[in-house]
Write a protein that holds these residues in place. Sequence first.
Motif, PDB file in Angstrom:
ATOM      1  N   ARG A  87       4.709 -11.630   8.546  1.00 45.47           N
ATOM      2  CA  ARG A  87       5.455 -12.325   7.490  1.00 45.47           C
ATOM      3  C   ARG A  87       5.545 -11.475   6.218  1.00 45.47           C
ATOM      4  O   ARG A  87       6.578 -11.417   5.559  1.00 45.47           O
ATOM      5  CB  ARG A  87       4.777 -13.680   7.197  1.00 45.47           C
ATOM      6  N   PHE A  88       4.466 -10.814   5.857  1.00 46.69           N
ATOM      7  CA  PHE A  88       4.452 -10.001   4.646  1.00 46.69           C
ATOM      8  C   PHE A  88       4.524  -8.506   4.949  1.00 46.69           C
ATOM      9  O   PHE A  88       5.127  -7.752   4.204  1.00 46.69           O
ATOM     10  CB  PHE A  88       3.187 -10.311   3.825  1.00 46.69           C
ATOM     11  N   SER A  89       3.906  -8.074   6.046  1.00 41.71           N
ATOM     12  CA  SER A  89       3.825  -6.629   6.299  1.00 41.71           C
ATOM     13  C   SER A  89       5.153  -6.037   6.760  1.00 41.71           C
ATOM     14  O   SER A  89       5.427  -4.863   6.491  1.00 41.71           O
ATOM     15  CB  SER A  89       2.729  -6.330   7.332  1.00 41.71           C
ATOM     16  N   ILE A  90       6.000  -6.809   7.441  1.00 37.15           N
ATOM     17  CA  ILE A  90       7.251  -6.238   7.940  1.00 37.15           C
ATOM     18  C   ILE A  90       8.194  -5.862   6.797  1.00 37.15           C
ATOM     19  O   ILE A  90       8.680  -4.725   6.737  1.00 37.15           O
ATOM     20  CB  ILE A  90       7.917  -7.171   8.960  1.00 37.15           C
ATOM     21  N   PRO A  91       8.494  -6.772   5.842  1.00 34.54           N
ATOM     22  CA  PRO A  91       9.345  -6.328   4.734  1.00 34.54           C
ATOM     23  C   PRO A  91       8.704  -5.228   3.909  1.00 34.54           C
ATOM     24  O   PRO A  91       9.391  -4.317   3.433  1.00 34.54           O
ATOM     25  CB  PRO A  91       9.570  -7.601   3.906  1.00 34.54           C
ATOM     26  N   LEU A  92       7.373  -5.280   3.755  1.00 37.23           N
ATOM     27  CA  LEU A  92       6.690  -4.224   3.020  1.00 37.23           C
ATOM     28  C   LEU A  92       6.830  -2.889   3.739  1.00 37.23           C
ATOM     29  O   LEU A  92       7.092  -1.855   3.123  1.00 37.23           O
ATOM     30  CB  LEU A  92       5.223  -4.609   2.860  1.00 37.23           C
ATOM     31  N   MET A  93       6.697  -2.917   5.076  1.00 34.91           N
ATOM     32  CA  MET A  93       6.833  -1.691   5.856  1.00 34.91           C
ATOM     33  C   MET A  93       8.252  -1.144   5.770  1.00 34.91           C
ATOM     34  O   MET A  93       8.463   0.074   5.695  1.00 34.91           O
ATOM     35  CB  MET A  93       6.466  -1.949   7.313  1.00 34.91           C
ATOM     36  N   MET A  94       9.258  -2.050   5.761  1.00 33.48           N
ATOM     37  CA  MET A  94      10.645  -1.593   5.652  1.00 33.48           C
ATOM     38  C   MET A  94      10.854  -0.850   4.337  1.00 33.48           C
ATOM     39  O   MET A  94      11.506   0.204   4.301  1.00 33.48           O
ATOM     40  CB  MET A  94      11.584  -2.797   5.748  1.00 33.48           C
ATOM     41  N   GLY A  95      10.286  -1.382   3.250  1.00 37.01           N
ATOM     42  CA  GLY A  95      10.403  -0.692   1.968  1.00 37.01           C
ATOM     43  C   GLY A  95       9.681   0.636   1.974  1.00 37.01           C
ATOM     44  O   GLY A  95      10.188   1.636   1.453  1.00 37.01           O
ATOM     45  N   ALA A  96       8.485   0.658   2.584  1.00 35.45           N
ATOM     46  CA  ALA A  96       7.725   1.907   2.652  1.00 35.45           C
ATOM     47  C   ALA A  96       8.468   2.953   3.463  1.00 35.45           C
ATOM     48  O   ALA A  96       8.526   4.138   3.086  1.00 35.45           O
ATOM     49  CB  ALA A  96       6.343   1.649   3.255  1.00 35.45           C
ATOM     50  N   LEU A 306       8.920  -7.870  -1.734  1.00 38.62           N
ATOM     51  CA  LEU A 306       7.992  -7.116  -0.891  1.00 38.62           C
ATOM     52  C   LEU A 306       8.536  -5.745  -0.497  1.00 38.62           C
ATOM     53  O   LEU A 306       7.769  -4.779  -0.391  1.00 38.62           O
ATOM     54  CB  LEU A 306       7.638  -7.933   0.350  1.00 38.62           C
ATOM     55  N   GLU A 307       9.842  -5.648  -0.253  1.00 42.45           N
ATOM     56  CA  GLU A 307      10.396  -4.330   0.096  1.00 42.45           C
ATOM     57  C   GLU A 307      10.241  -3.366  -1.070  1.00 42.45           C
ATOM     58  O   GLU A 307       9.869  -2.197  -0.880  1.00 42.45           O
ATOM     59  CB  GLU A 307      11.855  -4.459   0.511  1.00 42.45           C
ATOM     60  N   ALA A 308      10.523  -3.841  -2.281  1.00 38.99           N
ATOM     61  CA  ALA A 308      10.352  -2.984  -3.458  1.00 38.99           C
ATOM     62  C   ALA A 308       8.888  -2.620  -3.645  1.00 38.99           C
ATOM     63  O   ALA A 308       8.562  -1.487  -4.016  1.00 38.99           O
ATOM     64  CB  ALA A 308      10.886  -3.689  -4.702  1.00 38.99           C
ATOM     65  N   LEU A 309       7.997  -3.572  -3.358  1.00 42.50           N
ATOM     66  CA  LEU A 309       6.568  -3.286  -3.452  1.00 42.50           C
ATOM     67  C   LEU A 309       6.178  -2.207  -2.447  1.00 42.50           C
ATOM     68  O   LEU A 309       5.394  -1.304  -2.755  1.00 42.50           O
ATOM     69  CB  LEU A 309       5.774  -4.575  -3.212  1.00 42.50           C
ATOM     70  N   GLY A 310       6.736  -2.288  -1.227  1.00 41.43           N
ATOM     71  CA  GLY A 310       6.465  -1.265  -0.218  1.00 41.43           C
ATOM     72  C   GLY A 310       6.965   0.098  -0.642  1.00 41.43           C
ATOM     73  O   GLY A 310       6.293   1.118  -0.427  1.00 41.43           O
ATOM     74  N   ARG A 311       8.144   0.131  -1.265  1.00 41.97           N
ATOM     75  CA  ARG A 311       8.681   1.418  -1.739  1.00 41.97           C
ATOM     76  C   ARG A 311       7.783   2.003  -2.827  1.00 41.97           C
ATOM     77  O   ARG A 311       7.519   3.215  -2.854  1.00 41.97           O
ATOM     78  CB  ARG A 311      10.109   1.234  -2.260  1.00 41.97           C
ATOM     79  N   THR A 312       7.314   1.129  -3.731  1.00 42.74           N
ATOM     80  CA  THR A 312       6.433   1.605  -4.798  1.00 42.74           C
ATOM     81  C   THR A 312       5.127   2.150  -4.226  1.00 42.74           C
ATOM     82  O   THR A 312       4.645   3.215  -4.637  1.00 42.74           O
ATOM     83  CB  THR A 312       6.125   0.464  -5.786  1.00 42.74           C
ATOM     84  N   ALA A 313       4.544   1.416  -3.271  1.00 40.65           N
ATOM     85  CA  ALA A 313       3.292   1.860  -2.666  1.00 40.65           C
ATOM     86  C   ALA A 313       3.469   3.206  -1.966  1.00 40.65           C
ATOM     87  O   ALA A 313       2.618   4.100  -2.081  1.00 40.65           O
ATOM     88  CB  ALA A 313       2.784   0.816  -1.676  1.00 40.65           C
ATOM     89  N   ALA A 314       4.582   3.348  -1.232  1.00 40.65           N
ATOM     90  CA  ALA A 314       4.835   4.615  -0.537  1.00 40.65           C
ATOM     91  C   ALA A 314       5.047   5.748  -1.526  1.00 40.65           C
ATOM     92  O   ALA A 314       4.574   6.870  -1.310  1.00 40.65           O
ATOM     93  CB  ALA A 314       6.049   4.466   0.372  1.00 40.65           C
ATOM     94  N   GLY A 315       5.742   5.459  -2.609  1.00 43.16           N
ATOM     95  CA  GLY A 315       5.945   6.487  -3.626  1.00 43.16           C
ATOM     96  C   GLY A 315       4.634   6.932  -4.249  1.00 43.16           C
ATOM     97  O   GLY A 315       4.424   8.127  -4.493  1.00 43.16           O
ATOM     98  N   MET A 316       3.738   5.975  -4.483  1.00 44.94           N
ATOM     99  CA  MET A 316       2.434   6.336  -5.043  1.00 44.94           C
ATOM    100  C   MET A 316       1.598   7.117  -4.038  1.00 44.94           C
ATOM    101  O   MET A 316       0.829   8.007  -4.414  1.00 44.94           O
ATOM    102  CB  MET A 316       1.697   5.077  -5.490  1.00 44.94           C
ATOM    103  N   LEU A 317       1.747   6.780  -2.755  1.00 46.78           N
ATOM    104  CA  LEU A 317       1.015   7.533  -1.731  1.00 46.78           C
ATOM    105  C   LEU A 317       1.531   8.968  -1.676  1.00 46.78           C
ATOM    106  O   LEU A 317       0.739   9.916  -1.597  1.00 46.78           O
ATOM    107  CB  LEU A 317       1.160   6.865  -0.372  1.00 46.78           C
ATOM    108  N   LEU A 318       2.841   9.142  -1.713  1.00 45.91           N
ATOM    109  CA  LEU A 318       3.410  10.493  -1.703  1.00 45.91           C
ATOM    110  C   LEU A 318       2.933  11.290  -2.916  1.00 45.91           C
ATOM    111  O   LEU A 318       2.608  12.475  -2.798  1.00 45.91           O
ATOM    112  CB  LEU A 318       4.929  10.421  -1.688  1.00 45.91           C
ATOM    113  N   ALA A 319       2.891  10.627  -4.072  1.00 47.90           N
ATOM    114  CA  ALA A 319       2.405  11.313  -5.276  1.00 47.90           C
ATOM    115  C   ALA A 319       0.947  11.724  -5.108  1.00 47.90           C
ATOM    116  O   ALA A 319       0.546  12.839  -5.490  1.00 47.90           O
ATOM    117  CB  ALA A 319       2.574  10.412  -6.494  1.00 47.90           C
TER     118      ALA A 319
END
Length: 343
Positions: A87-96, A306-319
């Motif tokens: 429910r939460f991880s799929i949209p987050l993963m799509m953003g990531a 959640l998708e935007a949150l996933g994108r932010t998390a992935a961006g911070m991981l890349l950094a």
Amino acid sequence: MPPRKLSETPGTVAKPATISEVALLAGVSVGTASKALNGRGSLRAETRQRVLSAAEQLGFQPNRAAVTLNSGRTYTVGMITTDTIGRFSIPLMMGAEDALGAGEMSVFLCDARDDPIREQYYLRTLLSRRVDGIIVTGRRTQARPPIGADLPIPVVYAFISSTDPHDCSVVPDEAGGARNAVEHLLATGRRRIAHITGPERHHSATVRAVAAAERLAEADLEPAGGPMFGEWSEAWGRQAVRMLLGADTAFDAIFCGSDQIARGAADALQAAGRRVPGDVALVGFDNWDVMALGCQPPLTSVDMELEALGRTAAGMLLAAINGEPAPGRHLRPCRLVIRESTT
């Protein structure tokens, strides 16, 4: 007409351009070309740009295996989740994946199913695959212990947070979302606002209830009937509304801690002859389209993006992978989506 690659001769199949040809066209050494293409070294901006332009002109594609050997990176990221239903991880993963895909990173998704042993197995597996970093997520927003100590790669917690303040966590601003919901109800003229939410032991339920009460207090109001803690279910939404009506509590709006609760509340209000939003305005939380759009009338709800949150998390991981970590707890704003249940 596009320029002909240096390795192409008439009547033959074009061969991939080489780094030597890029260096020749840019007028630099092979070593300098390699540094420019891999973002390494202290090169002059014009030199780096000349190499990049030559590579683009020749259609140069770096050999991924060679890049991996030279940089020590595998261009893969692990994602460990405890959210079994997605429910939460799929949209987050799509953003990531949106953010990581732009950097040509692949994602390994691991479902730990709320099992600490399985979670540690996946952690060891990802480390053995030499992933460049890991995103940890789940279905609840409360803080959890770090997934491991002294790990050799960066870890970012998304939606959930780590109890270690030195870890990087990206979480939705649930309190801000709850305040926005109450603010909207106040703006529509409602003053007797009830609050029905999930179990009091859940971080999200308490955070949203406290924020809603604080915003009401700022308007010299209290929740009608006090905050009602129960379950994340439609059944609880129906039961709570019947309790409000049975206690003869005066209310002209309900802010619900989830869309499931709100949909149950809408059913109970209509069964009791209360019009939504004419008699009672209704707001949910999560903006889960299955619930929000299936509700009658369609439900105003807080979206945690959640998708935007996933994108932010992935961006911070890349950094962090690139040597620029951002420790601490980072809040992402929520968005109120207004529909017919309040207007």
